[in-house]
Scaffold this motif. Structure first.
Motif, PDB file in Angstrom:
ATOM      1  N   ALA A 112       0.744  -1.103  -0.061  1.00 14.26           N
ATOM      2  CA  ALA A 112      -0.136  -0.150   0.040  1.00 14.26           C
ATOM      3  C   ALA A 112       0.748   1.342   0.009  1.00 14.26           C
ATOM      4  O   ALA A 112       0.402   2.244  -0.709  1.00 14.26           O
ATOM      5  CB  ALA A 112      -0.848   0.054   1.210  1.00 14.26           C
ATOM      6  N   GLU A 113       1.881   1.446   0.682  1.00 13.02           N
ATOM      7  CA  GLU A 113       2.865   2.281   0.697  1.00 13.02           C
ATOM      8  C   GLU A 113       3.680   2.707  -0.627  1.00 13.02           C
ATOM      9  O   GLU A 113       4.372   3.669  -0.508  1.00 13.02           O
ATOM     10  CB  GLU A 113       3.723   2.184   1.986  1.00 13.02           C
ATOM     11  CG  GLU A 113       4.801   1.305   2.070  1.00 13.02           C
ATOM     12  CD  GLU A 113       5.752   1.478   3.071  1.00 13.02           C
ATOM     13  OE1 GLU A 113       6.765   1.661   3.013  1.00 13.02           O
ATOM     14  OE2 GLU A 113       5.110   1.174   4.381  1.00 13.02           O
ATOM     15  N   ASP A 114       3.690   1.715  -1.413  1.00  9.57           N
ATOM     16  CA  ASP A 114       4.513   1.913  -2.738  1.00  9.57           C
ATOM     17  C   ASP A 114       4.011   2.599  -3.804  1.00  9.57           C
ATOM     18  O   ASP A 114       4.546   2.816  -4.516  1.00  9.57           O
ATOM     19  CB  ASP A 114       5.059   0.535  -3.024  1.00  9.57           C
ATOM     20  CG  ASP A 114       5.912  -0.097  -1.864  1.00  9.57           C
ATOM     21  OD1 ASP A 114       6.618   0.719  -1.167  1.00  9.57           O
ATOM     22  OD2 ASP A 114       5.802  -1.487  -1.638  1.00  9.57           O
ATOM     23  N   ASP A 115       2.677   3.140  -3.786  1.00  9.66           N
ATOM     24  CA  ASP A 115       1.909   3.599  -4.682  1.00  9.66           C
ATOM     25  C   ASP A 115       1.812   4.799  -4.506  1.00  9.66           C
ATOM     26  O   ASP A 115       1.369   5.567  -3.545  1.00  9.66           O
ATOM     27  CB  ASP A 115       0.196   3.199  -4.760  1.00  9.66           C
ATOM     28  CG  ASP A 115      -0.479   3.550  -5.893  1.00  9.66           C
ATOM     29  OD1 ASP A 115      -0.050   4.307  -6.513  1.00  9.66           O
ATOM     30  OD2 ASP A 115      -1.390   2.984  -6.294  1.00  9.66           O
ATOM     31  N   ARG A 116       2.441   5.729  -5.490  1.00 11.76           N
ATOM     32  CA  ARG A 116       2.858   7.096  -5.306  1.00 11.76           C
ATOM     33  C   ARG A 116       1.663   7.863  -5.821  1.00 11.76           C
ATOM     34  O   ARG A 116       1.385   9.026  -5.326  1.00 11.76           O
ATOM     35  CB  ARG A 116       4.046   7.691  -6.331  1.00 11.76           C
ATOM     36  CG  ARG A 116       5.384   7.405  -5.795  1.00 11.76           C
ATOM     37  CD  ARG A 116       6.460   7.973  -7.004  1.00 11.76           C
ATOM     38  NE  ARG A 116       6.187   9.175  -7.041  1.00 11.76           N
ATOM     39  CZ  ARG A 116       6.876  10.202  -6.407  1.00 11.76           C
ATOM     40  NH1 ARG A 116       7.836   9.811  -5.547  1.00 11.76           N
ATOM     41  NH2 ARG A 116       6.945  11.486  -6.801  1.00 11.76           N
ATOM     42  N   LYS A 117       0.760   7.229  -6.435  1.00 12.42           N
ATOM     43  CA  LYS A 117      -0.540   8.015  -6.761  1.00 12.42           C
ATOM     44  C   LYS A 117      -1.928   7.781  -6.059  1.00 12.42           C
ATOM     45  O   LYS A 117      -2.622   8.482  -6.002  1.00 12.42           O
ATOM     46  CB  LYS A 117      -1.035   7.303  -8.332  1.00 12.42           C
ATOM     47  CG  LYS A 117       0.052   7.714  -9.252  1.00 12.42           C
ATOM     48  CD  LYS A 117      -0.421   7.124 -11.016  1.00 12.42           C
ATOM     49  CE  LYS A 117       0.558   7.249 -11.660  1.00 12.42           C
ATOM     50  NZ  LYS A 117       0.353   6.696 -13.171  1.00 12.42           N
ATOM     51  N   GLN A 118      -1.773   6.993  -5.132  1.00 12.35           N
ATOM     52  CA  GLN A 118      -2.828   6.647  -4.214  1.00 12.35           C
ATOM     53  C   GLN A 118      -3.108   7.838  -3.088  1.00 12.35           C
ATOM     54  O   GLN A 118      -4.470   8.085  -2.928  1.00 12.35           O
ATOM     55  CB  GLN A 118      -2.499   5.048  -3.533  1.00 12.35           C
ATOM     56  CG  GLN A 118      -3.864   4.660  -2.886  1.00 12.35           C
ATOM     57  CD  GLN A 118      -5.114   4.561  -3.842  1.00 12.35           C
ATOM     58  OE1 GLN A 118      -4.945   3.803  -4.683  1.00 12.35           O
ATOM     59  NE2 GLN A 118      -6.323   5.131  -3.394  1.00 12.35           N
ATOM     60  N   ALA A 119      -2.168   8.356  -2.606  1.00  5.99           N
ATOM     61  CA  ALA A 119      -2.638   9.168  -1.513  1.00  5.99           C
ATOM     62  C   ALA A 119      -3.427  10.503  -2.313  1.00  5.99           C
ATOM     63  O   ALA A 119      -4.347  10.827  -1.613  1.00  5.99           O
ATOM     64  CB  ALA A 119      -1.315   9.929  -1.042  1.00  5.99           C
ATOM     65  N   TRP A 120      -2.954  10.721  -3.400  1.00  4.89           N
ATOM     66  CA  TRP A 120      -3.674  12.100  -3.859  1.00  4.89           C
ATOM     67  C   TRP A 120      -5.448  11.393  -4.151  1.00  4.89           C
ATOM     68  O   TRP A 120      -6.102  12.216  -4.307  1.00  4.89           O
ATOM     69  CB  TRP A 120      -3.206  12.405  -5.260  1.00  4.89           C
ATOM     70  CG  TRP A 120      -3.818  13.794  -5.876  1.00  4.89           C
ATOM     71  CD1 TRP A 120      -4.493  13.776  -7.175  1.00  4.89           C
ATOM     72  CD2 TRP A 120      -3.729  15.002  -5.361  1.00  4.89           C
ATOM     73  NE1 TRP A 120      -4.971  15.128  -7.437  1.00  4.89           N
ATOM     74  CE2 TRP A 120      -4.599  15.740  -6.088  1.00  4.89           C
ATOM     75  CE3 TRP A 120      -3.407  15.636  -4.166  1.00  4.89           C
ATOM     76  CZ2 TRP A 120      -4.823  17.195  -6.117  1.00  4.89           C
ATOM     77  CZ3 TRP A 120      -3.540  16.886  -3.949  1.00  4.89           C
ATOM     78  CH2 TRP A 120      -4.368  17.714  -4.769  1.00  4.89           C
ATOM     79  N   LYS A 121      -5.463  10.175  -4.735  1.00  2.00           N
ATOM     80  CA  LYS A 121      -6.677   9.770  -5.091  1.00  2.00           C
ATOM     81  C   LYS A 121      -7.512   9.765  -3.757  1.00  2.00           C
ATOM     82  O   LYS A 121      -8.614   9.919  -3.673  1.00  2.00           O
ATOM     83  CB  LYS A 121      -6.602   8.133  -5.573  1.00  2.00           C
ATOM     84  CG  LYS A 121      -6.139   7.993  -7.007  1.00  2.00           C
ATOM     85  CD  LYS A 121      -5.794   6.825  -7.243  1.00  2.00           C
ATOM     86  CE  LYS A 121      -5.320   6.851  -8.717  1.00  2.00           C
ATOM     87  NZ  LYS A 121      -4.973   5.080  -9.199  1.00  2.00           N
ATOM     88  N   ASP A 122      -6.885   9.351  -2.591  1.00  2.00           N
ATOM     89  CA  ASP A 122      -7.508   9.432  -1.371  1.00  2.00           C
ATOM     90  C   ASP A 122      -8.120  10.721  -0.938  1.00  2.00           C
ATOM     91  O   ASP A 122      -9.059  10.946  -0.529  1.00  2.00           O
ATOM     92  CB  ASP A 122      -6.687   8.837  -0.130  1.00  2.00           C
ATOM     93  CG  ASP A 122      -6.228   7.287  -0.316  1.00  2.00           C
ATOM     94  OD1 ASP A 122      -7.017   6.661  -1.219  1.00  2.00           O
ATOM     95  OD2 ASP A 122      -5.317   6.682   0.335  1.00  2.00           O
ATOM     96  N   LEU A 123      -7.103  11.655  -1.292  1.00  2.00           N
ATOM     97  CA  LEU A 123      -7.390  12.797  -0.745  1.00  2.00           C
ATOM     98  C   LEU A 123      -8.677  13.627  -1.497  1.00  2.00           C
ATOM     99  O   LEU A 123      -9.452  14.554  -1.067  1.00  2.00           O
ATOM    100  CB  LEU A 123      -6.215  13.961  -0.958  1.00  2.00           C
ATOM    101  CG  LEU A 123      -5.044  13.495  -0.039  1.00  2.00           C
ATOM    102  CD1 LEU A 123      -3.789  14.273  -0.293  1.00  2.00           C
ATOM    103  CD2 LEU A 123      -5.265  14.204   1.340  1.00  2.00           C
ATOM    104  N   GLN A 124      -8.727  13.178  -2.793  1.00  2.00           N
ATOM    105  CA  GLN A 124      -9.770  13.665  -3.689  1.00  2.00           C
ATOM    106  C   GLN A 124     -11.035  13.181  -2.855  1.00  2.00           C
ATOM    107  O   GLN A 124     -12.091  14.075  -3.364  1.00  2.00           O
ATOM    108  CB  GLN A 124      -9.675  13.120  -5.030  1.00  2.00           C
ATOM    109  CG  GLN A 124      -8.448  13.466  -5.787  1.00  2.00           C
ATOM    110  CD  GLN A 124      -8.271  14.948  -5.950  1.00  2.00           C
ATOM    111  OE1 GLN A 124      -8.832  15.888  -6.301  1.00  2.00           O
ATOM    112  NE2 GLN A 124      -7.245  15.287  -5.157  1.00  2.00           N
ATOM    113  N   ASP A 125     -11.179  12.151  -2.269  1.00  2.00           N
ATOM    114  CA  ASP A 125     -12.494  12.027  -1.672  1.00  2.00           C
ATOM    115  C   ASP A 125     -12.903  13.013  -0.832  1.00  2.00           C
ATOM    116  O   ASP A 125     -14.261  13.090  -0.322  1.00  2.00           O
ATOM    117  CB  ASP A 125     -12.276  10.561  -1.055  1.00  2.00           C
ATOM    118  CG  ASP A 125     -12.305   9.345  -1.800  1.00  2.00           C
ATOM    119  OD1 ASP A 125     -12.530   9.496  -2.972  1.00  2.00           O
ATOM    120  OD2 ASP A 125     -11.710   8.608  -1.412  1.00  2.00           O
TER     121      ASP A 125
END
Length: 273
Positions: A112-125
């Motif tokens: 989970a921590e290796d995905d550079r794009k996921q945090a921004w996706k999470d923040l979009q929520d």
């Protein structure tokens, strides 16, 4: 100088831990823990700058977001979750996000921590915007989930800060307002749930507590806006009102339950007296 190896990954100053008895283990862990507060003390100026920006944004209706993975993520979620009951603010004011989602609070989520794009996706929520502040938390300062989120936030003109325990890390370099608490090697090599985690917890406490005080959520030294979620807190609030208004317990408790907070109980009593 290029960032090579995180300070948090350096070899422990102790060896043959398995040969130590319980007393030796405890004393040596405690010896290392005693260095943490001094490490935090050294970076108070950096924390101050970050807090001032957070106060500015929250005072104008913005929010504070934390992002992290593993222990760092859990500490961010913990600090965020404690703000509503302590300061009486909405749960949407300080928001903690962890790589892997809520499942990761109890169990490790693979990669989970290796995905550079996921945090921004999470923040979009949460529709993060320029009104808000994003603080990345990563002991090593190398977590892709966190760095990716910080990078995208900066691209979108969102103020960014970080809390890390390695000097000159990619995360610190990516953040506008980095807080680098250099705690050194862990007692168990690489176990950042120990000194690094303690340092991060201390800094996050300092950030939100100072921010909320600056925003008027504390009166004197009392949590006058705390949520009355259990008998202990009702008792604490009752005592605050007794001390402030010099009235008996029965009257103080009645006021507290009627108005729902220490602040409102005191204000209404004084207004009607």
């Amino acid at each position: 100088m290029d960032f090579l190896k995180p300070d948090t990954e350096k070899a422990s100053n102790y060896d043959h831990l398995e040969k130590m008895n319980t007393a030796e283990l405890l004393k040596n862990i405690n010896k290392e823990d005693q260095t943490v507060a001094k490490s935090v003390q050294k970076v108070i100026p950096a924390i101050e700058v970050l807090v001032d920006r957070i106060v500015e944004k929250l005072g104008a209706g913005g929010r504070l977001f934390y992002i992290g993975a593993g222990t760092s993520g859990r500490l961010g979620v913990l600090d965020a979750s404690e703000c509503p009951p302590t300061f009486g603010v909405s749960p949407g004011i300080v928001i903690g996000l962890i790589a892997g989602g809520d499942t990761a609070l109890r169990n490790a989520v693979e990669n989970a921590e290796d995905d550079r794009k996921q945090a921004w996706k999470d923040l979009q929520d949460y529709k993060i915007s320029e009104k808000d502040v994003l603080v990345g938390i990563a002991a090593s300062g190398t977590t892709p989930y966190v760095i990716g989120g910080i990078d995208k936030a900066r691209e979108n003109n969102i103020i960014t800060g970080c809390v890390t325990c390695s000097s000159g890390s990619p995360l610190a370099n990516a953040s506008e307002f980095p807080v680098e608490v250099i705690t050194g090697p862990e007692f168990v090599t690489g176990s950042t749930r120990m000194k690094a985690g303690t340092a991060q917890k201390m800094v996050l406490n300092m950030i939100t507590t100072s921010t909320m005080i600056r925003l008027g959520k504390i009166k004197g030294n009392k949590m006058v806006d705390m949520q009355l979620s259990n008998k202990k807190l009702v008792g604490r609030g009752t005592q605050m009102i007794m001390d402030e208004l010099h009235i008996d317990e029965e009257q103080a408790k009645k006021l507290l339950l009627e108005y729902g907070s220490v602040r409102l109980a005191i204000a209404n009593f004084q207004q009607n007296s």
